[in-house]
Design a protein around this motif. Structure first.
Motif, PDB file in Angstrom:
ATOM      1  N   GLY A 505       0.786  -1.229   0.000  1.00 49.77           N
ATOM      2  CA  GLY A 505       0.000   0.000   0.000  1.00 49.77           C
ATOM      3  C   GLY A 505       0.812   1.270   0.000  1.00 49.77           C
ATOM      4  N   LEU A 506       2.153   1.141  -0.011  1.00 49.59           N
ATOM      5  CA  LEU A 506       3.015   2.316   0.142  1.00 49.59           C
ATOM      6  C   LEU A 506       3.001   3.228  -1.078  1.00 49.59           C
ATOM      7  N   GLY A 507       3.081   2.635  -2.266  1.00 47.90           N
ATOM      8  CA  GLY A 507       3.217   3.448  -3.459  1.00 47.90           C
ATOM      9  C   GLY A 507       2.531   2.849  -4.657  1.00 47.90           C
ATOM     10  N   ALA A 508       3.025   3.198  -5.840  1.00 47.22           N
ATOM     11  CA  ALA A 508       2.342   2.844  -7.072  1.00 47.22           C
ATOM     12  C   ALA A 508       2.602   1.410  -7.516  1.00 47.22           C
ATOM     13  N   ASN A 509       3.536   0.715  -6.901  1.00 48.11           N
ATOM     14  CA  ASN A 509       3.873  -0.653  -7.300  1.00 48.11           C
ATOM     15  C   ASN A 509       3.571  -1.632  -6.174  1.00 48.11           C
ATOM     16  N   ARG A 510       3.380  -2.862  -6.546  1.00 51.41           N
ATOM     17  CA  ARG A 510       3.185  -3.915  -5.538  1.00 51.41           C
ATOM     18  C   ARG A 510       4.521  -4.315  -4.931  1.00 51.41           C
ATOM     19  N   ALA A 511       4.469  -4.965  -3.801  1.00 53.06           N
ATOM     20  CA  ALA A 511       5.674  -5.512  -3.194  1.00 53.06           C
ATOM     21  C   ALA A 511       6.207  -6.652  -4.057  1.00 53.06           C
ATOM     22  N   PRO A 512       7.525  -6.738  -4.243  1.00 55.76           N
ATOM     23  CA  PRO A 512       8.075  -7.871  -4.988  1.00 55.76           C
ATOM     24  C   PRO A 512       7.966  -9.157  -4.170  1.00 55.76           C
ATOM     25  N   ALA A 513       8.215 -10.285  -4.834  1.00 54.76           N
ATOM     26  CA  ALA A 513       8.205 -11.573  -4.138  1.00 54.76           C
ATOM     27  C   ALA A 513       9.373 -11.637  -3.158  1.00 54.76           C
ATOM     28  N   ASN A 514       9.291 -12.548  -2.218  1.00 56.36           N
ATOM     29  CA  ASN A 514      10.389 -12.718  -1.278  1.00 56.36           C
ATOM     30  C   ASN A 514      11.667 -13.060  -2.028  1.00 56.36           C
ATOM     31  N   GLY A 515      12.753 -12.386  -1.629  1.00 57.33           N
ATOM     32  CA  GLY A 515      14.024 -12.595  -2.296  1.00 57.33           C
ATOM     33  C   GLY A 515      14.171 -11.831  -3.593  1.00 57.33           C
ATOM     34  N   ARG A 516      13.221 -10.982  -3.901  1.00 53.75           N
ATOM     35  CA  ARG A 516      13.274 -10.211  -5.139  1.00 53.75           C
ATOM     36  C   ARG A 516      13.330  -8.709  -4.821  1.00 53.75           C
ATOM     37  N   ILE A 517      13.718  -7.930  -5.844  1.00 53.72           N
ATOM     38  CA  ILE A 517      13.914  -6.478  -5.717  1.00 53.72           C
ATOM     39  C   ILE A 517      12.988  -5.765  -6.688  1.00 53.72           C
ATOM     40  N   GLY A 518      12.370  -4.681  -6.230  1.00 56.72           N
ATOM     41  CA  GLY A 518      11.513  -3.883  -7.100  1.00 56.72           C
ATOM     42  C   GLY A 518      11.631  -2.414  -6.771  1.00 56.72           C
ATOM     43  N   LEU A 519      11.009  -1.599  -7.591  1.00 53.25           N
ATOM     44  CA  LEU A 519      10.933  -0.160  -7.357  1.00 53.25           C
ATOM     45  C   LEU A 519       9.505   0.214  -7.012  1.00 53.25           C
ATOM     46  N   THR A 520       9.335   1.065  -6.017  1.00 49.81           N
ATOM     47  CA  THR A 520       8.028   1.622  -5.754  1.00 49.81           C
ATOM     48  C   THR A 520       8.158   3.115  -5.527  1.00 49.81           C
ATOM     49  N   HIS A 521       7.169   3.845  -6.008  1.00 54.13           N
ATOM     50  CA  HIS A 521       7.196   5.301  -5.930  1.00 54.13           C
ATOM     51  C   HIS A 521       6.006   5.785  -5.110  1.00 54.13           C
ATOM     52  N   VAL A 522       6.299   6.552  -4.080  1.00 56.00           N
ATOM     53  CA  VAL A 522       5.250   7.212  -3.311  1.00 56.00           C
ATOM     54  C   VAL A 522       4.838   8.467  -4.070  1.00 56.00           C
ATOM     55  N   LEU A 523       3.546   8.644  -4.276  1.00 52.95           N
ATOM     56  CA  LEU A 523       3.048   9.760  -5.069  1.00 52.95           C
ATOM     57  C   LEU A 523       2.433  10.833  -4.182  1.00 52.95           C
TER      58      LEU A 523
END
Length: 803
Positions: A505-523
């Motif tokens: 719920g933090l930003g525009a992207n979902r949380a990545p799977a465990n052990g994975r890396i993603g980008l999320t942007h707070v708007l």
């Protein structure tokens, strides 16, 4: 006890402007308290200069908004003149670098719509016939600049605000501030207020009010003198002949300004050795007071001004004004939320309080009303300094800023005062290996590496002396491997049973799977990009976030606010953890010598594991901002040296070297990667920035979602493009206008030479999305052809990252 929706503390131009703009925005129960009378402190004795000259579009808009307010809006609303004189203004120089600076600011101003004229010496003579031209190369002219009567302007804003329901309580000093429940309790000499919002607009007293709020306000009063002459015959002759008022004139090399004041002149010198005053608290009795004249301190500057404007010698000194003005460590005001406090705001620290006051009140009123600033706020955000900005730092930087009030602002400027406040555990190792250090949010970080100990950057608007060194760093990373100290990253742990839900719920992207890396942007509520986090899900109950160094307090505020309602703990790990970057085609071979972890198929791109490296437990992230195979290694700061030396021992025989921030910037542009704070700002959405793939809006709710989608589908949406600049001499950096023919259609947000591709590159926003061909970029006044690249010019298929 009196209730208030907003309690503004401070009755100078800044605080009164906020009161004015909040009431215009429909706020009720707006109260302003002032320990003396309105304008007391520094507003009343200001010279009232107003300008459009600025290196940053937000600062320029603050100043331009002030001019419109004082010149047009307030006289219409009140029926009274604010004493605004549209005299125009110029800056003159004998310095070639300064001419480049003038050309750069003029190029930015073309885009923002406040065009400034670059001057020849002959044009200077036309505009200011009292100035001698000896040694001048040229200048810049600001036709809509002028000066205002600070008291008239402030009282006009107060008049409109009180007419709209605001209340002003004069001679009512604040005695204490505390938080009770969801309200602020402010005790004053006359009464106690219960307020939903409080605003520190105390200016000269900003540090003291901040202390009551529990804040460290990095501002310092510094004494500034100016003198007013008696009648000057040359000015009197112009008045008799009904000639236009002389434009204000500034000589930044000699550090003075001169403007006409009726039949005389005002001369304002800025000495290089500033005099800080009342650093630990302004005397309680101080109000509309001045210091005794001290012209001996500025005698050499006065003499230089008289050499340039001989008419100054023909008017005796009528008045000397010597009073305090406040400086922050970068001379920009502090505007925005107070870090770590709910419904507390700062509007203080401006050394240009009248010049920026009208616009600053508008800026903060919009932020308070809409939940986001009207423009990119990074240059003024009140959270751009942390607790590391201690007493010594704020004093050293205030003195430096005053002395460099007219300093050249280079694109990669690094000023020497107040350095070494935050150092990583690898700092000394970096310096020993030739790192030329820069500063980022108080941290020392390697900008580039030299083979000569003690080398320094020769600052320039043109190709700098570190260009070949950066080329060598890039070659080493591309062909072998490079080590970097990335410890300046902001770093946060989110732990607890609802860590995954928190990230979702933090930003525009979902949380990545465990052990994975993603980008999320707070708007922002308007859909712009407020924060960018690299998110690593170590488990369902543990998320590890990194972001830009300068975003530490901004991001901590976002994470803390979002944590309400989730069963999680938010921990700031910025000072506890260090980060080593190991990048390049040989990085796997080097790292494998110190870990038993499978670094091949068992450790794919954009994955993370906790592994043992040289006997140290490390959070290893297979991610790269450079477009190369590589890892970020995150660990406890006490163990970073051990890991670094082990990697160095195995990497050196393979040709491994080091790289700094400038090489990283070059390489990330070759991949078209956007940078937070320059390319990604609150003004533009993810889709406008060309990274809409990180916006997962389907079946989700998050702040700014609907506004983002509305702007995505809007006809007036902007588009970011990657440009190749066809100029072998000039490298872009930022704030250059993009043109199609003679029409300005966009602006460069970042740029550099790409050493792997041999291309000079820039990211730019096009406000005209149809402008795709026949583009030019104006760099230092020269138009250069530019081509939009449809793909990243380096490894567009990411084969090297996935190797």
């Amino acid at each position: 006890m009196s209730n208030a929706q907003v309690l503004i503390i401070g009755g100078g131009a800044m605080g009164v402007s906020l009161m004015y703009h909040l009431t215009k925005a429909g706020w009720s129960d707006v109260v302003l308290v002032e320990k003396n009378d309105l304008t007391h402190g520094s507003t009343w004795h200001a010279a009232g200069l107003c300008t459009h000259f600025a290196h940053n579009p937000t600062i320029q808009e603050l100043r331009a908004t002030s001019v419109r307010l004082y010149r047009d809006i307030l006289p219409e609303e009140t029926g009274q003149n604010c004493g605004f004189h549209r005299s125009g203004a110029m800056r003159i120089t004998s310095n070639p670098d300064r001419m480049d600076e003038f050309r750069h600011v003029a190029g930015l101003s073309d885009f923002t719509g406040y065009p400034l004229e670059v001057l020849t010496p002959e044009r200077i003579a036309e505009l200011h016939p009292l100035a001698k031209l000896d040694g001048l190369l040229g200048g810049i002219y600001e036709p809509d600049d002028g000066h205002v009567d600070p008291t008239l302007a402030t009282n006009a804003m107060a008049q409109v605000a009180t007419r709209n329901g605001a209340k002003v309580s004069r001679y009512n000093a604040v005695q204490s501030i505390r938080r009770e429940g969801d309200k602020w309790i402010v005790e004053t000499a006359k009464e106690t207020f219960r307020a939903t919002h409080i605003v520190n607009a105390a200016g000269t007293w900003g540090w003291e009010i901040g202390h009551m709020m529990g804040l460290n306000i990095p501002s310092v009063p510094v004494l500034h003198q100016y003198l007013v002459t008696d009648a000057v015959p040359e000015v009197t002759e112009r008045l008799d002949a009904k000639l236009p008022e002389l434009p204000m004139i500034r000589d930044p090399e000699e550090s003075w300004y001169v403007r006409q004041e009726r039949d005389g002149l005002i001369l304002g010198p800025y000495e290089k050795e500033a005099q800080a005053w009342s650093v630990d608290g302004v005397p309680p009795e101080f109000g509309a007071d001045l210091m005794p004249p001290d012209l001996d301190r500025v005698e050499h500057i006065i003499e230089a001004a008289m050499e340039r404007i001989p008419a100054l010698m023909n008017g005796g000194v009528k008045t000397v004004v010597n009073g305090p003005i406040t400086f922050t460590p970068d001379a920009n005001p502090l505007i925005g939320p107070a870090h770590g406090l709910e419904n507390a705001w700062l509007l203080t620290g401006s050394s240009m309080g009248v010049m920026e006051g009208g616009g600053s009140g508008w800026f903060l009123a919009h932020w308070m009303t809409h939940g986001a600033p009207p423009m990119d706020a990074l240059a003024v955000d009140s959270r751009r300094f942390g607790s590391w900005a201690d007493r010594d730092y704020r004093v050293e930087k205030a003195i430096e800023c005053f002395g460099l009030q007219f300093g050249v602002h280079y694109p990669f400027e690094e000023r020497p005062a107040g350095r070494g406040k935050r150092v990583s555990p690898l700092h000394d190792l970096m310096v020993e290996r030739g790192a030329v250090m820069g500063a980022a949010y108080g941290w020392e970080r390697p900008n580039w590496f030299s083979d000569k100990q003690g080398d320094i950057a020769h600052e320039s608007f043109r190709r700098p002396n570190w260009f070949p060194h950066v080329a060598k760093e890039v070659e080493t990373v591309t062909t072998k491997a490079g080590l970097a100290d990335l410890s300046v990253f902001s770093k946060f742990d989110i732990t607890g049973p609802e860590a995954r839900a928190f990230i979702d719920g933090l930003g525009a992207n979902r949380a990545p799977a465990n052990g994975r890396i993603g980008l999320t942007h707070v708007l922002t509520p308007a859909g712009g990009v407020l924060s960018e986090f690299t998110v690593t899900m170590l488990s369902d109950t543990h998320a590890y976030l990194t972001s830009a160094a300068a975003a530490e307090e901004i991001d901590m505020d976002q994470l803390t606010a979002h944590a309400k309602g989730f069963d999680v703990a938010v921990s700031n790990r910025c000072d506890e953890m260090a980060v080593i970057g190991l990048m390049g085609p040989l990085s796997r071979d080097i790292l494998s010598q110190h870990t038993s972890a499978d670094l091949g198929d068992g450790f794919p791109w954009l994955s993370a594991q906790v592994i043992d490296v040289a006997g140290v437990q490390v959070r290893a992230l297979r991610v790269s901002y450079l477009g190369e195979l590589g890892w970020e290694l995150h660990m406890d700061r006490t163990e970073a040296e051990q890991v670094f030396l082990a990697l160095e021992t195995s990497g050196k025989p393979l040709g491994m070297g080091y790289y700094g921030a400038y090489a990283a910037n070059s390489m990330r542009l070759e991949k078209g990667y956007r940078g937070w704070g320059g390319d990604l700002t609150t003004e533009r959405t993810l889709h406008e920035a060309g990274v809409g793939m990180f916006a997962r809006a389907k079946d989700r709710t998050f702040t700014g979602r609907d506004a983002m989608l509305e702007r995505r589908d809007s006809d007036d949406r902007w588009d970011m493009v990657l440009l190749e600049i066809h100029d072998p001499e000039f490298d872009p950096f930022y704030a250059h206008s993009v043109l199609q023919g003679d029409e300005i259609v966009g602006v460069v947000t970042s740029g550099a030479h790409g050493h792997r591709t041999g291309k000079t590159l820039a990211l730019a926003y096009l406000r005209d999305r149809t402008a795709r061909a026949n583009l030019t970029v104006s760099i230092l006044g020269r138009k250069t052809q530019a081509t939009i690249l449809s793909d990243a010019p380096f490894d567009p298929e990411n084969l090297r990252l996935k190797a």
